[in-house]
Design an enzyme around this catalytic site. Structure first.
Site, PDB file in Angstrom:
ATOM      1  CG  LEU A   1      94.733 -24.996-117.374  1.00  0.00           C
ATOM      2  CD1 LEU A   1      94.108 -26.118-116.565  1.00  0.00           C
ATOM      3  CD2 LEU A   1      93.660 -23.985-117.765  1.00  0.00           C
TER       4      LEU A   1
ATOM      5  CG  HIS B   1      84.061 -29.921-112.208  1.00  0.00           C
ATOM      6  ND1 HIS B   1      84.225 -29.338-113.428  1.00  0.00           N
ATOM      7  CD2 HIS B   1      85.205 -29.647-111.517  1.00  0.00           C
ATOM      8  CE1 HIS B   1      85.420 -28.742-113.477  1.00  0.00           C
ATOM      9  NE2 HIS B   1      86.024 -28.910-112.318  1.00  0.00           N
TER      10      HIS B   1
ATOM     11  CE  LYS C   1      83.738 -43.513-103.570  1.00  0.00           C
ATOM     12  NZ  LYS C   1      83.476 -44.720-102.783  1.00  0.00           N
TER      13      LYS C   1
ATOM     14  NE  ARG D   1      85.256 -47.162-108.998  1.00  0.00           N
ATOM     15  CZ  ARG D   1      85.055 -48.433-108.626  1.00  0.00           C
ATOM     16  NH1 ARG D   1      84.318 -48.704-107.568  1.00  0.00           N
ATOM     17  NH2 ARG D   1      85.570 -49.418-109.309  1.00  0.00           N
TER      18      ARG D   1
ATOM     19  CD  GLN E   1      88.230 -38.208-111.486  1.00  0.00           C
ATOM     20  OE1 GLN E   1      88.402 -38.031-112.658  1.00  0.00           O
ATOM     21  NE2 GLN E   1      88.572 -37.307-110.595  1.00  0.00           N
TER      22      GLN E   1
ATOM     23  CE1 TYR F   1      80.688 -49.607-108.069  1.00  0.00           C
ATOM     24  CE2 TYR F   1      78.917 -50.561-106.772  1.00  0.00           C
ATOM     25  CZ  TYR F   1      79.982 -49.692-106.884  1.00  0.00           C
ATOM     26  OH  TYR F   1      80.345 -48.916-105.820  1.00  0.00           O
TER      27      TYR F   1
ATOM     28  CE  LYS G   1      76.640 -51.649-102.953  1.00  0.00           C
ATOM     29  NZ  LYS G   1      76.593 -51.333-101.548  1.00  0.00           N
TER      30      LYS G   1
HETATM   31  C1  BG6 Z   1      89.272 -28.229-111.024  1.00  0.00           C
HETATM   32  C2  BG6 Z   1      89.241 -27.615-109.648  1.00  0.00           C
HETATM   33  O1  BG6 Z   1      88.321 -27.638-111.847  1.00  0.00           O
HETATM   34  O2  BG6 Z   1      89.043 -29.634-110.933  1.00  0.00           O
HETATM   35  C3  BG6 Z   1      90.265 -28.274-108.742  1.00  0.00           C
HETATM   36  O3  BG6 Z   1      89.519 -26.229-109.754  1.00  0.00           O
HETATM   37  C4  BG6 Z   1      90.062 -29.779-108.742  1.00  0.00           C
HETATM   38  O4  BG6 Z   1      90.169 -27.772-107.424  1.00  0.00           O
HETATM   39  C5  BG6 Z   1      90.002 -30.316-110.177  1.00  0.00           C
HETATM   40  O5  BG6 Z   1      91.149 -30.355-108.048  1.00  0.00           O
HETATM   41  C6  BG6 Z   1      89.668 -31.793-110.200  1.00  0.00           C
HETATM   42  O6  BG6 Z   1      89.840 -32.304-111.484  1.00  0.00           O
HETATM   43  P1  BG6 Z   1      90.225 -33.835-111.722  1.00  0.00           P
HETATM   44  O7  BG6 Z   1      90.151 -34.014-113.182  1.00  0.00           O
HETATM   45  O8  BG6 Z   1      91.611 -33.998-111.162  1.00  0.00           O
HETATM   46  O9  BG6 Z   1      89.235 -34.648-110.954  1.00  0.00           O
END
Ligand code: BG6
Length: 481
Positions: free
Chosen positions: A17, A241, A341, A367, A369, A375, A377
Site C-alpha cells: 500500500l 466504498h 467501471k 461515472r 472512473q 450525463y 439520458k
Molecule cells: C480497495 C480494495 O479498497 O479498493 C481492492 O481492497 C480494490 O480490492 C480497490 O481493488 C479499488 O480501488 P480503485 O481506486 O483502484 O478503484
C-alpha cells in the site's frame, strides 16, 4: 495548514500500500507544493533496508513523465528516510522517536507536528497505535493518525477495535481512510446535489424509480486470493466504498460544509437503512476465462479449495425515510468482470401519461472512473420531418469539457485533508458502526449457512442472474439501446 515543522511517518513503509499509494501520493503533493514547508517523511517497517534500498523499493510506482519531474523525485527522496523496527517493541519506537527529533531539532521550530500513516494489516493496528502513543507522540504539536481499512470484520470486531484504539487516540486525531471519498467524482456528488436547483427538486421517491451503484474491476484477486478469502467482496468494497457513495447520494442537505455537519447527515441516513436481507442479495464467484488464460478464483493456490467466498455481490438496500421509502438502492460490485467501471445511475420514473411511443426513462449517470463524466439520458426529437423520438444525452465528459484536465489521485486529496485537519472525507466512528449494522447479519448468515455463490466466467458481466436481479427492483433498460 499546519504551522511549525511537520513529520509524516509511514508505518508499513515497505509494504504494498505504501509503495503503490502512500508514497506516490506524498510525491504528488510535494510536486504540486502542497506539503507544508519543511515537511520530512520517515518510513518505518520491519524489513531491514538502507535508505538507498528503500528508495529503490518505493520509486517504481512514482510517475516521472518528464526530466523535470525526475529531478523533483530525487529532491523528494532526499526528504525521505527509513527506520526499521518491530511493531511491538518499545525500544524500536524510541529509536523512531529519536530519528524524528533529530529532524525536528534541525528545523528549530517550537511546534512539532506528527502525522502517522498506518499502511498496515489490521492484526498490528492496536500494537502500533499503542507503540506510537507511548513512545512517538509529539508533546509540542499536533498528532494525527491515519488508519486504513479493514476496520474489523463485522460489528463486534469493529467495536472491539474501536474500544482498543479509543483510549490511545482521540476521535479528533483519527482519520479513517476510505479512499473512494477522495475521488473527484465522489467529492462532486455534494455539489451536483446541493447546488443545482433542478436536482434538488426531483431527488426523491416521487421522481426516482431506483438507484444503482456499480463497481466493476477487470482484474481478479491476482495472487492475493488468500488474503481476499478472509474478507470477500462485501467487506472489501461494498460495506465501505459503495456504501459511502450511497450515503452521499441519499443524505439530506448538511447544515453546513463543516465535517461534523456532513458526517451527521451521512450517519443519519445510514441509520435509516435496515440490515440487508438474503432475498435481496445475489452472490457470485468467478471461474476461469473462456479462453482459459485467466484462472478462476479457486485455481489460486492460496485460496481454500472449497471456498464459498464471493468475488461478486449485488445487494438491494432500502431507506426508511420520507424521501426514499420504497426506492431500491441496488449495489453491485465484482472482480474479474468485463470492464473496469464505477458509476452511479439514478433512474427516474416513467413519464406519466406519455403520449409518445417511447418508454425510456431519464437517467442521471455519474461515472466515477474511468473517464469521469456526468450525463443525463433524455428523450429528444429525432431530427427530421417525423415526430419520432431518440434517446440522447446531455453530456459532461470531463476530458472534453475541461482542458488540461488533471484529476488528483484520491490519496493525494485525502492526505492533504489530513494536513489541513479536515475530517469531512473520513469515516467517523458512529458512521462505521452504522455501516456494519447494515451488513453484519447477512455476512454471518452467508458464512453460517455456507451459501454458494453463482459461478461466472472471468471477463463476463457477472453471474447470469444479474439482469433479472436488477429488473426485479424496477430497473428498466432503455428501449433503444
Ligand atoms: C480497495 C480494495 O479498497 O479498493 C481492492 O481492497 C480494490 O480490492 C480497490 O481493488 C479499488 O480501488 P480503485 O481506486 O483502484 O478503484
Amino acid at each position: 495548514q499546519l504551522s511549525g515543522v511537520t513529520t509524516i511517518i509511514v508505518l508499513g513503509a515497505s509494504g504494498d500500500l505504501a509503495k503503490k499509494k502512500t508514497y506516490p501520493a506524498l510525491f504528488g503533493l510535494y510536486r504540486n507544493n502542497f506539503l507544508p514547508e519543511g515537511t520530512r517523511i520517515i518510513g518505518y517497517s520491519r524489513s531491514k533496508l538502507s535508505d538507498e534500498g528503500f528508495y529503490e523499493r518505493i520509486s517504481g510506482y512514482m510517475k516521472t513523465p518528464t526530466e523535470e519531474i525526475k529531478v523533483l523525485l530525487s529532491k523528494f527522496l532526499k526528504l525521505c528516510t527509513y527506520v526499521s523496527g518491530q511493531y511491538d517493541v518499545d525500544e524500536d519506537y524510541q529509536r523512531l522517536n529519536k530519528a524524528i527529533e533529530d529532524i525536528e531539532n534541525v528545523n528549530n521550530s517550537k511546534e512539532k507536528n506528527r502525522v502517522f500513516y498506518m499502511a498496515l494489516p489490521p492484526s498490528v493496528f492496536v500494537p502500533v497505535a499503542r507503540g506510537l502513543k507511548n513512545n512517538v507522540y509529539s508533546k509540542n504539536g499536533i498528532n494525527r493518525l491515519i488508519v486504513e481499512k479493514p476496520f474489523g470484520m463485522d460489528l463486534d470486531s469493529s467495536r472491539k477495535l474501536g474500544k482498543a484504539l479509543a483510549p490511545l487516540w482521540k476521535e479528533e486525531e483519527t482519520y479513517r481512510i476510505d479512499h473512494y471519498l477522495g475521488k473527484e467524482m465522489v467529492k462532486n456528488l455534494l455539489i451536483i446535489r446541493f447546488s443545482n436547483v433542478i436536482f434538488g427538486a426531483i431527488w426523491n421517491r416521487q421522481s426516482i424509480s431506483n438507484v444503482q451503484i456499480t463497481f466493476k474491476e477487470k482484474i481478479g484477486t491476482g495472487g492475493r486470493g488468500g488474503y481476499f478469502d478472509e474478507f470477500g467482496i462485501i467487506r472489501d468494497v461494498m460495506q465501505n466504498h459503495i456504501l459511502q457513495i450511497l450515503s452521499i447520494v441519499a443524505m439530506e442537505r448538511p447544515v453546513s460544509l463543516s465535517s461534523e455537519d456532513v458526517r451527521d447527515e451521512k450517519v443519519r441516513v445510514l441509520r435509516c437503512i435496515p440490515p440487508v436481507k438474503l432475498q435481496d442479495v445475489l452472490l457470485g464467484q468467478y471461474t476461469k476465462s473462456e479462453d482459459g488464460t485467466n484462472p478462476g478464483y479457486l485455481d489460486d493456490d492460496t485460496v481454500p479449495p472449497e471456498s464459498n467466498c464471493p468475488t461478486f455481490a449485488a445487494a438491494t438496500l432500502f431507506i426508511n425515510n420520507d424521501r426514499w421509502e420504497g426506492v431500491p438502492f441496488i449495489l453491485k460490485c465484482g472482480k474479474a468482470l468485463n470492464e473496469p467501471k464505477t458509476e452511479i445511475r439514478v433512474q427516474f420514473q416513467d413519464v406519466p401519461g406519455n403520449v409518445f411511443k417511447n418508454a425510456s426513462r431519464n437517467e442521471l449517470v455519474i461515472r466515477v472512473q474511468p473517464n469521469e463524466a456526468v450525463y443525463m439520458k433524455m428523450t429528444n426529437k429525432l431530427p427530421g420531418l417525423s415526430m419520432d423520438t431518440v434517446i440522447s444525452e446531455l453530456d459532461l465528459t470531463y476530458h472534453r469539457r475541461f482542458s488540461d484536465l488533471v484529476i488528483p489521485d484520491a490519496y493525494e486529496s485525502l492526505i492533504l485533508d489530513v494536513l489541513k485537519g479536515d475530517h469531512s472525507n473520513f469515516v467517523r466512528d458512529d458512521e462505521l458502526d452504522a455501516a456494519w449494522k447494515i451488513f453484519t447479519p447477512i455476512l454471518h448468515q452467508i458464512e453460517e449457512e455456507k451459501i454458494k455463490p453463482q459461478p461466472y466466467t472471468f471477463g463476463s458481466r457477472g453471474p447470469p442472474g444479474i439482469d433479472e436481479f436488477v429488473a426485479k427492483y424496477g430497473f428498466k433498460r432503455s428501449t433503444q439501446e
